[in-house]
Design a protein around this motif. Structure first.
Motif, short mmCIF file in Angstrom:
data_model
loop_
_atom_site.label_atom_id
_atom_site.label_comp_id
_atom_site.label_asym_id
_atom_site.label_seq_id
_atom_site.Cartn_x
_atom_site.Cartn_y
_atom_site.Cartn_z
N ALA A 15 0.98 -1.23 -0.28
CA ALA A 15 -0.07 -0.09 0.25
C ALA A 15 0.68 1.50 0.43
CB ALA A 15 -0.81 -0.07 0.93
N GLY A 16 1.79 1.24 0.80
CA GLY A 16 2.81 2.41 1.13
C GLY A 16 3.42 2.96 -0.53
N LYS A 17 4.00 1.58 -1.58
CA LYS A 17 4.59 1.78 -2.46
C LYS A 17 3.17 2.36 -3.40
CE LYS A 17 8.27 1.17 -4.98
NZ LYS A 17 9.14 2.22 -4.95
N ALA A 18 2.01 2.06 -3.48
CA ALA A 18 1.32 1.74 -4.77
C ALA A 18 1.27 4.11 -3.94
CB ALA A 18 -0.24 1.30 -4.10
N LYS A 19 0.83 4.58 -2.41
CA LYS A 19 0.91 5.39 -2.55
C LYS A 19 2.06 6.69 -3.38
CE LYS A 19 -2.17 5.27 1.80
NZ LYS A 19 -2.22 5.32 3.13
N GLU A 20 2.98 5.96 -2.28
CA GLU A 20 4.45 6.73 -3.46
C GLU A 20 4.26 6.90 -4.71
OE1 GLU A 20 9.05 6.01 -3.15
OE2 GLU A 20 7.74 4.37 -2.36
N GLU A 22 1.31 6.47 -6.41
CA GLU A 22 0.16 7.72 -7.24
C GLU A 22 0.81 9.26 -6.29
OE1 GLU A 22 -3.93 8.95 -4.73
OE2 GLU A 22 -2.68 7.04 -4.29
N GLY A 23 1.36 9.27 -5.36
CA GLY A 23 1.92 10.93 -5.48
C GLY A 23 3.22 10.65 -6.27
N LYS A 24 3.69 10.44 -6.95
CA LYS A 24 4.89 10.80 -7.91
C LYS A 24 4.48 10.85 -9.12
CE LYS A 24 9.22 8.39 -6.43
NZ LYS A 24 9.69 7.01 -6.55
N VAL A 25 3.45 10.26 -9.60
CA VAL A 25 2.28 10.92 -10.91
C VAL A 25 1.91 12.00 -10.63
CG1 VAL A 25 0.34 9.48 -12.02
CG2 VAL A 25 2.75 8.05 -11.09
N THR A 26 0.68 12.21 -9.76
CA THR A 26 0.00 13.23 -9.24
C THR A 26 0.51 14.50 -9.11
OG1 THR A 26 -0.70 13.09 -7.40
CG2 THR A 26 -2.17 11.59 -9.04
N THR A 30 2.98 14.96 -0.94
CA THR A 30 2.39 14.80 0.57
C THR A 30 2.06 13.45 0.27
OG1 THR A 30 1.58 17.08 1.70
CG2 THR A 30 1.26 15.05 2.14
N ARG A 31 1.03 13.07 -0.06
CA ARG A 31 0.77 11.42 -0.85
C ARG A 31 2.60 11.16 -0.83
NH1 ARG A 31 -3.68 8.31 -0.18
NH2 ARG A 31 -4.16 7.04 -1.20
N GLU A 32 2.91 11.33 -2.05
CA GLU A 32 4.06 10.43 -1.86
C GLU A 32 4.80 9.52 -0.42
OE1 GLU A 32 8.56 10.61 -4.55
OE2 GLU A 32 6.72 12.32 -4.66
N ALA A 33 4.78 11.28 0.32
CA ALA A 33 5.85 10.93 1.50
C ALA A 33 4.68 9.75 2.78
CB ALA A 33 5.57 12.47 2.28
N GLU A 34 3.49 10.12 2.02
CA GLU A 34 2.68 9.41 2.90
C GLU A 34 2.90 7.45 2.63
OE1 GLU A 34 -0.91 10.15 2.22
OE2 GLU A 34 -1.51 11.76 3.78
N GLY A 35 3.63 7.46 1.66
CA GLY A 35 2.87 6.55 0.52
C GLY A 35 5.21 6.03 0.72
N LYS A 36 5.28 6.51 1.20
CA LYS A 36 7.29 6.40 1.88
C LYS A 36 7.11 5.84 3.14
CE LYS A 36 10.26 8.87 -1.70
NZ LYS A 36 10.60 9.83 -2.02
N ALA A 37 6.71 6.58 4.13
CA ALA A 37 6.31 6.24 5.66
C ALA A 37 5.97 5.06 5.35
CB ALA A 37 5.59 7.17 5.80
N GLN A 38 4.51 4.91 4.73
CA GLN A 38 4.11 3.63 4.88
C GLN A 38 4.72 2.08 4.78
OE1 GLN A 38 0.24 3.05 3.35
NE2 GLN A 38 -0.24 1.18 4.23
N GLY A 39 5.46 2.38 3.24
CA GLY A 39 6.37 1.15 3.11
C GLY A 39 7.24 1.09 4.32
N VAL A 40 7.98 2.49 4.39
CA VAL A 40 8.91 1.64 6.10
C VAL A 40 8.73 0.99 6.99
CG1 VAL A 40 10.18 3.62 7.64
CG2 VAL A 40 10.14 3.76 5.42
#
Length: 69
Positions: A15-20, A22-26, A30-40
């Motif tokens: 889920a973190g990678k998907a958010k990351e 998504e954030g990069k694409v859009t 903030t969404r990218e950082a949330e994704g990285k944090a969730q992945g970690v």
């Protein structure tokens, strides 16, 4: 590591990678950082579970050694 722990950590990593991504694409930093944090978080959960299992195994080994004496 229990099945639930494996699933939980993998879920956070995916889920973190998907958010990351998504954030990069859009362009949403903030969404990218949330994704990285969730992945970690998922990786931390995995590592913690592995360490917990290792400690449990070492403890069981010590119990066997003490019972053999």
């Amino acid at each position: 590591m229990s099945v639930e722990e494996k699933f939980d950590s993998a879920k956070d990593q995916v889920a973190g990678k998907a958010k990351e991504v998504e954030g990069k694409v859009t362009g949403d930093k903030t969404r990218e950082a949330e994704g990285k944090a969730q992945g970690v978080l998922g990786k931390v959960k995995e590592t913690f579970s592995d360490v917990k299992e290792e400690v449990k195994e070492k403890f069981e080994d010590l119990k066997k050694v003490n019972n053999d004496d």
